[in-house]
Design an enzyme around this catalytic site. Structure first.
Site, PDB file in Angstrom:
ATOM      1  N   GLY B 258       0.807  -1.211   0.000  1.00 15.12           N
ATOM      2  CA  GLY B 258       0.000   0.000   0.000  1.00 15.12           C
ATOM      3  C   GLY B 258       0.846   1.269   0.000  1.00 15.12           C
ATOM      4  O   GLY B 258       2.081   1.223   0.067  1.00 15.12           O
ATOM      5  N   HIS B 259       0.170   2.405  -0.005  1.00 15.80           N
ATOM      6  CA  HIS B 259       0.855   3.701  -0.067  1.00 15.80           C
ATOM      7  C   HIS B 259       1.660   3.945   1.210  1.00 15.80           C
ATOM      8  O   HIS B 259       1.249   3.581   2.302  1.00 15.80           O
ATOM      9  CB  HIS B 259      -0.149   4.821  -0.296  1.00 15.80           C
ATOM     10  CG  HIS B 259      -1.218   4.904   0.752  1.00 15.80           C
ATOM     11  ND1 HIS B 259      -2.303   4.055   0.775  1.00 15.80           N
ATOM     12  CD2 HIS B 259      -1.363   5.713   1.814  1.00 15.80           C
ATOM     13  CE1 HIS B 259      -3.068   4.363   1.802  1.00 15.80           C
ATOM     14  NE2 HIS B 259      -2.523   5.355   2.453  1.00 15.80           N
ATOM     15  N   ASN B 260       2.804   4.569   1.026  1.00 17.46           N
ATOM     16  CA  ASN B 260       3.679   4.988   2.143  1.00 17.46           C
ATOM     17  C   ASN B 260       4.387   3.827   2.844  1.00 17.46           C
ATOM     18  O   ASN B 260       5.139   4.064   3.793  1.00 17.46           O
ATOM     19  CB  ASN B 260       2.917   5.765   3.227  1.00 17.46           C
ATOM     20  CG  ASN B 260       2.257   7.010   2.709  1.00 17.46           C
ATOM     21  OD1 ASN B 260       2.646   7.520   1.678  1.00 17.46           O
ATOM     22  ND2 ASN B 260       1.248   7.483   3.417  1.00 17.46           N
ATOM     23  N   SER B 278       1.267   2.639   4.937  1.00 16.04           N
ATOM     24  CA  SER B 278       2.098   3.264   5.976  1.00 16.04           C
ATOM     25  C   SER B 278       2.728   2.284   6.954  1.00 16.04           C
ATOM     26  O   SER B 278       3.302   2.714   7.952  1.00 16.04           O
ATOM     27  CB  SER B 278       1.308   4.332   6.752  1.00 16.04           C
ATOM     28  OG  SER B 278       0.859   5.344   5.879  1.00 16.04           O
TER      29      SER B 278
END
Lengths: 363, 363, 363
Positions: B258-260, B278
């Protein structure tokens, strides 16, 4: 592409009644069927839906009184779910892929295409590939070097097949399936923490950094006849021998098969199942969605695994499994029930201890 | 592409014995090896296989009596599994991708290609992209705007890389991997039921409908050197900073990041692992197949997670974890054993209660 | 693409303070922000990061003393997380896809493209497809026969959409998403072991081999407005009616939706969720990563399922669920706690039995 009720019944080997010359345009659910549709109502629970829709013809459950339901014609299949197979094959409008070789396809001159092969726009067929008679290679497909596809293969759009993969006759491969990636096999110069954790099951403490070195896949993938591969599946090459799939085995979407895995004949592998490297799966095995199979284990013939089951060790033939870790399904269901009583059990044991040991400790 | 036994042994830094001028055509499993194959039999359990096959040369376990086995030549690697790395690299026939720029590739005039770059048929390289020396861009690949690929990148077919992604040297990307999608980050105008459920763990009742509004990803993805990305992996862009993968980390097929997310150096992430937004993963971490990592948690250096483990909260460095929810592996195994005794335990407590409380209630 | 602090604040409907004519180049995390960046520090915990970075402007928490922090300008959004939506939309540099129809795209003459449609290089649009005004069809996309895409669709690279799929307005589809594969629906001529295992939950013994026969998908897929589909998602066609997704529902990467599934409006379906055939999902449902949904079940409005949850049976509206098998989240958390005490409980019961029954059996 329309059929009369008589034609449909005949193709299914089913009885028909009423005005079997009625022309059918498509199949429909009973409540939303129009006057030219064949309503699918093979169970009495659909009777009400029939009265809401406008169908004049229906495929019905055995003994249904089609005339009382105001129908003009009816089909009575012997095994209704099985009849769905013939009926939907007949009515399928397909993807409309063109025939012949699209001028934008890039085909290596050493590739050998059988009779009546169609190749879609922007498809690529690499050197040494052999495509069997009557096969359809969809738009944007990539066929690697020395791939062999049997007769009547049907590849949807954007499928990719790596070098030296062999697939039997009548395969169906859904969009974006990936066959023949390199296996996920790495080694460290010194024994790694993973090798040690497998032995001890315990924490490995501060691990010295060791780079992972690739073990290349020298094997490829061999797939039998009548196999289906779902959208987004990923099937790795074997390390030395090929990864293999037997005849008539069907893979749903997003199934992952690691290197050296072998699956037998006639298996049904549902969505998002993951089968780790070198696992061996027998014949007639059914795995529901999101099942996981440990590396290097053996799953016997006829095993059935329920949704989300994680098979961590060998499974004898004929077992029905459920849970994480996997247990025989009936025992697992008992276990689930017992678990729900656990909070009460804790209280009961505390009470018992108080009485028996005169314990007044708060727990 | 053939090698003598002497050449193979030398490339592995291994001892060789017998007629080392014997020419080897390919590697094979002992029982199916032919006269020109190198049988791989680095464990005594393969001795029987050797006698079934026709190999004249074999890679053997330390101290094996190759002459008694009727072999003409033998190789004795120091660490057999590690020797597989060198041997398979040597014998790999590859995908047969051509050299140079295929005329059907579409390359933006502002893209900068290094020396000896090859670009496959129907690949696309967008404006501002920079491709390092010696890189191979496979057929049907898409390289987005301002992407930077280090030297000696190797991209198989149908890989896509979104705008502004940066990848270091010697990456290997398997078919159909996806790097640089927009992150899955949404917000509602008013606090949502999810925000409230995270606090209460309880039911949220009738939720007022609120549309989800996208938070765009302004960051991209930064990947280190010697990284591998498996087939069908999906790696999202970061929201403000980049999603990152360290050096020498390997991702198997269908891994989702996922993002981050940040992953450190030297990790091994197996098939179908999902890492939510994250999460921060340390160095030398190993995750087996179908592991899940909660969003926003931290997984320390050297952590090992067994198949199907769901890491729901922070994990200190060096832990070996298993289960859903994840627990230290040895405790989890004890717990599994205890669970299997639960149905009997329920009966035992009922008996105890009957005796102690003179209870005759059926439970 | 730069904006003044005043422009950004105005677009967010937020208060601004200080020299709002300051020009902003990009958004950044506080500690790494440069002089032309807008630092995102909407929580006091970011104050220290601000002092480490070089930002002159920041988006801050309510009441923050921007002057004491040495800033030149500040923005104070009312609901900070929501402000991220407007700010990131404003600052998004996008993928740089060109406008107009790329000359290498292959578009069937019977396809109908609206105004201001852009079609990327090597994209394919099939016969009868209709593309709404302002839509972007990315590079290497495949649009099947008779597909309908509403206005302002945005398709990233290598998306494929099968025949007869209908999608509403403003959809966003990430790279490599697959819509409209054939459903995974098979039948045997005689009742299969799966049908029997569903009834008995027990082992099925030696199964006679029966070939699986395909039930074709006559339905397609219908998707509402404002829907997003993540990278590598796979959405199957329905058998008779269409598989459906409501308005404003968002799918993360690698989500699998089987045939006949219906999902309502406004749902958030996270990475690697699998929804088996014919499941019906209500409105405002949130599923965290790796959730599984059994076939043919119903999940009510507003249900929230935590990471890895396996929904095995119907879930009433408003429930918050966790675990495998799924239970209400608060009960599941109690259960997890109780499980950890199970090994001790076994010892306690053994002690009790010894005292109460004078048992000296080793267990």
């Amino acid at each position: 592409m329309t059929y009369t009720v008589a034609q449909i019944a005949k193709s299914l080997g089913a009885e028909a009644a009423g005005d079997t010359s009625l022309v059918i345009r498509r199949a429909a659910e009973p409540q939303s069927a129009g006057a030219d549709d064949l309503a699918l109502a093979m169970d009495p629970k659909y009777a009400e839906g029939l009265s809401q829709g406008a169908a004049r013809a229906a495929m019905l459950w055995p003994g249904a009184d089609w005339q009382a339901m105001g129908l003009t014609a009816a089909i009575f299949p012997e095994r209704p779910r099985f009849a769905m197979s013939g009926m939907t094959r007949l009515m399928d409008k397909g993807q409309g892929f063109g025939t012949g070789i699209h001028p934008s396809a890039i085909i290596d001159p050493t590739a050998v295409l059988g009779k009546d092969v169609s190749v879609g726009p922007l498809a690529i067929i690499s050197a040494g590939a052999q495509i069997g008679d009557g096969s359809v290679i969809g738009p944007h497909c990539f066929i690697g070097m020395d791939v062999t596809l049997g007769a009547n293969a049907y590849l949807r759009e954007q499928v990719s097949i790596g070098a030296r993969v062999t697939i039997g006759m009548r395969c169906i491969i859904q969009p974006g399936a990936r066959i023949g990636g390199d296996g996920f096999s790495f080694v460290t110069a010194e024994p790694s923490t993973v090798e040690s954790a497998r032995k001890t099951l315990g924490d490995q403490g501060a691990a010295a950094a060791q780079p992972w070195i690739r073990i290349h896949s020298l094997g490829s993938v061999t797939i039998g006849d009548d196999v289906e591969i779902g959208m987004g599946c990923t099937i790795d090459c074997g390390t030395i021998r090929d990864t293999t799939i037997g005849n008539n085995t069907k893979l749903d979407n997003q199934v992952h098969m690691g290197h050296n895995v072998s699956i037998g004949d006639n298996c049904l592998i549902c969505g998002q199942v993951g089968i780790a490297g070198s696992a061996r799966i027998g014949n007639n095995v059914v795995m529901a969605g999101q099942v996981g199979v440990n590396d290097n284990i053996f799953v016997g013939d006829g095993v059935i695994a329920g949704g989300g089951t994680k098979l961590m060790s060998n499974v004898p033939a004929g077992r029905t499994m459920l849970g994480y870790p996997a247990t025989q399904m009936d025992k697992q269901v008992d276990l689930y029930k017992a678990q729900r009583r656990l909070p009460r059990l804790l209280r009961e044991v505390a009470e018992l201890r108080k009485v028996v040991f005169k314990s007044d400790k708060d727990d």
